[in-house]
Design a protein around this motif. Structure first.
Motif, PDB file in Angstrom:
ATOM      1  N   SER A  28       0.855  -1.190   0.000  1.00 32.48           N
ATOM      2  CA  SER A  28       0.000   0.000   0.000  1.00 32.48           C
ATOM      3  C   SER A  28       0.890   1.238   0.000  1.00 32.48           C
ATOM      4  CB  SER A  28      -0.904   0.001   1.239  1.00 32.48           C
ATOM      5  OG  SER A  28      -0.163   0.396   2.379  1.00 32.48           O
ATOM      6  N   PRO A  29       0.308   2.432  -0.214  1.00 31.77           N
ATOM      7  CA  PRO A  29       1.118   3.657  -0.193  1.00 31.77           C
ATOM      8  C   PRO A  29       1.281   4.244   1.211  1.00 31.77           C
ATOM      9  CG  PRO A  29      -1.095   4.177  -0.926  1.00 31.77           C
ATOM     10  CD  PRO A  29      -1.075   2.696  -0.676  1.00 31.77           C
ATOM     11  N   PHE A  30       0.854   3.502   2.246  1.00 38.19           N
ATOM     12  CA  PHE A  30       0.876   4.036   3.608  1.00 38.19           C
ATOM     13  C   PHE A  30       2.198   3.743   4.318  1.00 38.19           C
ATOM     14  CE2 PHE A  30      -3.750   3.220   2.922  1.00 38.19           C
ATOM     15  CZ  PHE A  30      -4.113   4.548   2.845  1.00 38.19           C
ATOM     16  N   ILE A  31       2.601   4.669   5.163  1.00 34.90           N
ATOM     17  CA  ILE A  31       3.830   4.542   5.953  1.00 34.90           C
ATOM     18  C   ILE A  31       3.477   4.811   7.414  1.00 34.90           C
ATOM     19  CG2 ILE A  31       6.208   5.326   6.251  1.00 34.90           C
ATOM     20  CD1 ILE A  31       5.803   4.401   3.414  1.00 34.90           C
ATOM     21  N   SER A  32       3.781   3.860   8.292  1.00 39.86           N
ATOM     22  CA  SER A  32       3.551   4.084   9.726  1.00 39.86           C
ATOM     23  C   SER A  32       4.434   5.243  10.176  1.00 39.86           C
ATOM     24  CB  SER A  32       3.871   2.824  10.521  1.00 39.86           C
ATOM     25  OG  SER A  32       3.035   1.752  10.104  1.00 39.86           O
ATOM     26  N   PRO A  33       3.837   6.319  10.723  1.00 39.17           N
ATOM     27  CA  PRO A  33       4.605   7.564  10.914  1.00 39.17           C
ATOM     28  C   PRO A  33       5.656   7.525  12.029  1.00 39.17           C
ATOM     29  CG  PRO A  33       2.320   7.857  11.605  1.00 39.17           C
ATOM     30  CD  PRO A  33       2.407   6.496  10.993  1.00 39.17           C
ATOM     31  N   ASP A  34       5.332   6.920  13.165  1.00 39.66           N
ATOM     32  CA  ASP A  34       6.259   6.963  14.302  1.00 39.66           C
ATOM     33  C   ASP A  34       7.211   5.778  14.273  1.00 39.66           C
ATOM     34  OD1 ASP A  34       7.475   7.828  16.582  1.00 39.66           O
ATOM     35  OD2 ASP A  34       5.964   7.010  17.941  1.00 39.66           O
ATOM     36  N   THR A  35       7.949   5.670  13.166  1.00 41.98           N
ATOM     37  CA  THR A  35       8.889   4.567  12.947  1.00 41.98           C
ATOM     38  C   THR A  35      10.142   5.119  12.283  1.00 41.98           C
ATOM     39  OG1 THR A  35       7.997   4.131  10.733  1.00 41.98           O
ATOM     40  CG2 THR A  35       7.000   2.907  12.575  1.00 41.98           C
ATOM     41  N   GLU A  36      11.127   4.272  12.188  1.00 47.87           N
ATOM     42  CA  GLU A  36      12.379   4.689  11.542  1.00 47.87           C
ATOM     43  C   GLU A  36      12.137   5.101  10.091  1.00 47.87           C
ATOM     44  OE1 GLU A  36      16.892   2.903  10.710  1.00 47.87           O
ATOM     45  OE2 GLU A  36      15.408   1.708  11.779  1.00 47.87           O
ATOM     46  N   VAL A  37      11.393   4.270   9.368  1.00 49.08           N
ATOM     47  CA  VAL A  37      11.110   4.595   7.961  1.00 49.08           C
ATOM     48  C   VAL A  37      10.202   5.819   7.873  1.00 49.08           C
ATOM     49  CG1 VAL A  37      10.039   3.790   5.812  1.00 49.08           C
ATOM     50  CG2 VAL A  37      11.432   2.222   7.175  1.00 49.08           C
ATOM     51  N   GLY A  38       9.213   5.897   8.776  1.00 56.18           N
ATOM     52  CA  GLY A  38       8.309   7.045   8.774  1.00 56.18           C
ATOM     53  C   GLY A  38       9.047   8.357   8.930  1.00 56.18           C
ATOM     54  N   ARG A  39      10.006   8.374   9.838  1.00 55.63           N
ATOM     55  CA  ARG A  39      10.791   9.601  10.051  1.00 55.63           C
ATOM     56  C   ARG A  39      11.695   9.893   8.847  1.00 55.63           C
ATOM     57  NH1 ARG A  39      10.193   7.510  15.279  1.00 55.63           N
ATOM     58  NH2 ARG A  39      11.974   6.109  15.119  1.00 55.63           N
ATOM     59  N   GLU A  40      12.221   8.830   8.243  1.00 54.18           N
ATOM     60  CA  GLU A  40      13.110   9.008   7.080  1.00 54.18           C
ATOM     61  C   GLU A  40      12.365   9.617   5.902  1.00 54.18           C
ATOM     62  OE1 GLU A  40      14.963   6.251   3.537  1.00 54.18           O
ATOM     63  OE2 GLU A  40      14.526   5.276   5.448  1.00 54.18           O
ATOM     64  N   VAL A  41      11.175   9.066   5.566  1.00 52.83           N
ATOM     65  CA  VAL A  41      10.457   9.571   4.390  1.00 52.83           C
ATOM     66  C   VAL A  41       9.891  10.974   4.648  1.00 52.83           C
ATOM     67  CG1 VAL A  41       9.954   7.297   3.415  1.00 52.83           C
ATOM     68  CG2 VAL A  41       8.333   8.333   5.025  1.00 52.83           C
ATOM     69  N   ALA A  42       9.584  11.274   5.913  1.00 48.67           N
ATOM     70  CA  ALA A  42       9.116  12.626   6.233  1.00 48.67           C
ATOM     71  C   ALA A  42      10.251  13.634   6.067  1.00 48.67           C
ATOM     72  CB  ALA A  42       8.565  12.671   7.656  1.00 48.67           C
TER      73      ALA A  42
ATOM     74  N   GLN B 113       7.509  25.141   2.587  1.00 51.49           N
ATOM     75  CA  GLN B 113       7.291  25.582   3.968  1.00 51.49           C
ATOM     76  C   GLN B 113       6.731  24.477   4.860  1.00 51.49           C
ATOM     77  OE1 GLN B 113       4.536  28.701   3.006  1.00 51.49           O
ATOM     78  NE2 GLN B 113       6.068  30.341   3.112  1.00 51.49           N
ATOM     79  N   ALA B 114       6.104  23.474   4.254  1.00 49.52           N
ATOM     80  CA  ALA B 114       5.420  22.440   5.030  1.00 49.52           C
ATOM     81  C   ALA B 114       6.411  21.563   5.778  1.00 49.52           C
ATOM     82  CB  ALA B 114       4.569  21.587   4.101  1.00 49.52           C
ATOM     83  N   SER B 115       6.059  21.186   7.003  1.00 48.29           N
ATOM     84  CA  SER B 115       6.975  20.371   7.812  1.00 48.29           C
ATOM     85  C   SER B 115       6.284  19.243   8.565  1.00 48.29           C
ATOM     86  CB  SER B 115       7.703  21.264   8.822  1.00 48.29           C
ATOM     87  OG  SER B 115       6.757  21.906   9.672  1.00 48.29           O
ATOM     88  N   LYS B 116       4.963  19.295   8.670  1.00 55.10           N
ATOM     89  CA  LYS B 116       4.242  18.286   9.442  1.00 55.10           C
ATOM     90  C   LYS B 116       3.545  17.309   8.492  1.00 55.10           C
ATOM     91  CE  LYS B 116       0.499  17.798  12.818  1.00 55.10           C
ATOM     92  NZ  LYS B 116      -0.586  18.509  13.530  1.00 55.10           N
TER      93      LYS B 116
END
Length: 508
Positions: free
Chosen positions: A186-200, A219-222
């Protein structure tokens, strides 16, 4: 104005049982693909079509077809004389066939999905047990799909070690048993994870505008957090070429490391891309859905459940999960034939017996007749897919009836493959509604039968009981029982529990 006797189809596959549209029907395509495939196309029985390229809203009201909220220029064409010509004219201009096929094993053998048997407990031991049971119970190996929850979390592209001790060996074993192996993604990424932080950090996901409509991507960061059926996640922003590169890199890693053959691309619905989120390139939610479809063009073994446009492409489109009910079984034919009217010819009905796992919960016993009739309904569609194990839930005689449906498919497979190859060249549907195949002869509301190509009329039982009303158009027809009937005719046939009613056109 709607012409006298003119009827309209199109928009969303999941609405097809409501077609041709009746007075009062309304649908706004913007950000809503109805959980399945949708296309900004309407076609009529009088040969007209309306195309937009972008989402629009339409309403049927007192003999008028009203188009509003169009996000792009409309094309209205009246060159055709019937539904078939309207489709062909639109397809030729806006979504021509690409002369490419998905992996042909998806058509030539039944498919098997681990979802209903294992749900969220996908694991190496039970997947291998399921695969061996397929063969031990006399079913031919084909494509096997490993469904959701094989990873530690969404975005982590490796098998979870607590359930898969050696996933590469598992896939190799499945290959040795004769299967090709697809994996749910799927295109979803669990946010509070190592990969989540990397892709953000790399800005590969959609971002939250935080209530500021003027905020730019730079300007977006969240990251935007999306609510979907399995929790709350970030979602890949495929308008960003770097996100597409990253995701394809992860998929290729799975193929190279675990010897997988392809992917089941789930989600991707327009509704999961909020219009107020911020993406690298500003597009409609529908365009985000289409970009999800572009990923699959790199993998001949693919399957999608949600799509926007992309008709004529070598992508497999599966109907939305259906409940274990007669009501939902009756939707298979209109939904599948309407998918063809929207340019999706490489189509799969839902899993046999139903793929909506909630309707299986709490059931001590399935409706065995429903499972059998579901298998028969799927048998002569472009694909057939099992999930619930027939040998586990059926009596000996009902299991034999399902295996007979598989044998009927094997008999017709050369013809199905001929039609599939032709569809890749011409774009013409493999499975055709009666109105498409026999225009303006009074079949617009017939939903219980379909044409496989131009010569086979398939009339499965889709309701309880064993009496089937069949509408035979003009011509000479030979039934599967060898009886010849001259059309046009409306006949009633008693259909045995193990019979799939088929009529072959032997003379126009």
């Amino acid at each position: 104005m709607i012409k006298e006797g003119e009827m309209w189809y199109g928009g969303a596959v999941n609405e097809a049982h409501l077609m041709p549209f009746q007075d009062g029907y309304s649908y706004d395509m913007y950000g809503d693909t109805r959980g399945n495939q949708a296309v900004p196309l309407l076609t009529s029985t009088r040969g007209r079509y309306i195309w937009c390229g972008e989402p629009f809203k339409f309403t049927i009201e007192k003999n008028r077809l009203i188009i509003t909220d169009a996000k792009g220029p409309l094309t209205i064409d009246s060159a055709g004389k019937n539904l078939q010509e309207a489709f062909k004219n639109a397809a030729r201009r806006f979504f021509p066939a690409k002369n490419k096929l998905p992996d042909t094993l998806l058509f030539s053998k039944p498919q098997y999905n681990t979802w209903i048997e294992l749900v969220y407990n996908q694991n190496q031991k039970d997947i291998l047990k399921y695969a061996r049971a397929i063969i031990d119970n006399g079913f031919p190996p084909g494509v096997i799909m490993i469904d959701d929850n094989w990873a530690d979390y969404y975005g982590k592209f490796d098998f979870r070690l607590d359930r898969f001790s050696n996933a590469t060996a598992m896939v190799d074993t499945l290959h040795n048993l004769g299967f090709k192996v697809m994996l749910w993604v799927s295109p979803f990424i669990s946010p509070d994870t190592e990969v989540g932080r990397e892709v953000a950090a790399k800005k590969l996901v959609l971002f939250d505008s935080e209530g500021d409509a003027a905020k730019t991507w730079s300007q977006a960061s969240k990251p935007a957090i999306i609510s979907w059926w399995n929790g709350y996640s970030s979602v890949l922003d495929l308008t960003n070429p770097d996100a597409m590169t990253w995701f394809r890199g992860r998929l290729d890693h799975m193929i190279n490391t675990y010897h997988l053959d392809g992917f089941k691309f789930d989600a991707g619905d327009a509704e999961f891309y909020p219009a107020n989120s911020i993406s690298y390139k500003k597009v409609t939610p529908n365009e985000h859905s289409r970009l999800w479809g572009e990923v699959g063009l790199h993998y001949p073994l693919n399957e999608y459940r949600a799509m926007w446009k992309m008709g004529g492409e070598p992508l497999v489109q599966r109907l939305r999960d259906k409940k274990h009910s007669w009501e939902d079984l009756q939707k298979l034919i209109p939904h599948l034939t309407t998918a063809g009217l929207l340019g999706y010819q490489f189509t799969c009905p839902d899993m046999i017996g139903g793929g909506e796992y909630g309707s299986f919960i709490g059931r001590d016993k399935l409706d065995e007749t429903l499972v059998v009739r579901s298998a028969q309904c799927s048998a002569l569609m472009p694909m057939m897919q099992f999930s619930v194990a027939p040998w586990r839930v059926l009596s000996k005689s009902n299991l034999a009836a399902v295996k007979k449906a598989v044998d009927i498919r094997a008999k017709y497979t050369p013809y199905i493959m001929q039609l599939v190859k032709a569809a890749a060249k011409t774009g013409e549907p493999v499975a055709r509604s009666m109105e498409y195949a026999f225009p303006n002869q009074g079949y617009a509301h017939v939903q219980g039968q379909f044409m496989l190509g131009s010569k086979c009329l398939v009339a499965p039982m889709v309701a309880a009981g064993n009496l089937k009303t069949v509408y035979l158009p003009k011509g000479k027809w030979r039934s599967d029982a060898g009886k010849t009937v001259k059309g046009p005719a409306k006949i009633e046939v008693e259909v045995a529990a193990d019979r799939l009613l088929v009529f072959e056109l032997i003379k126009d």
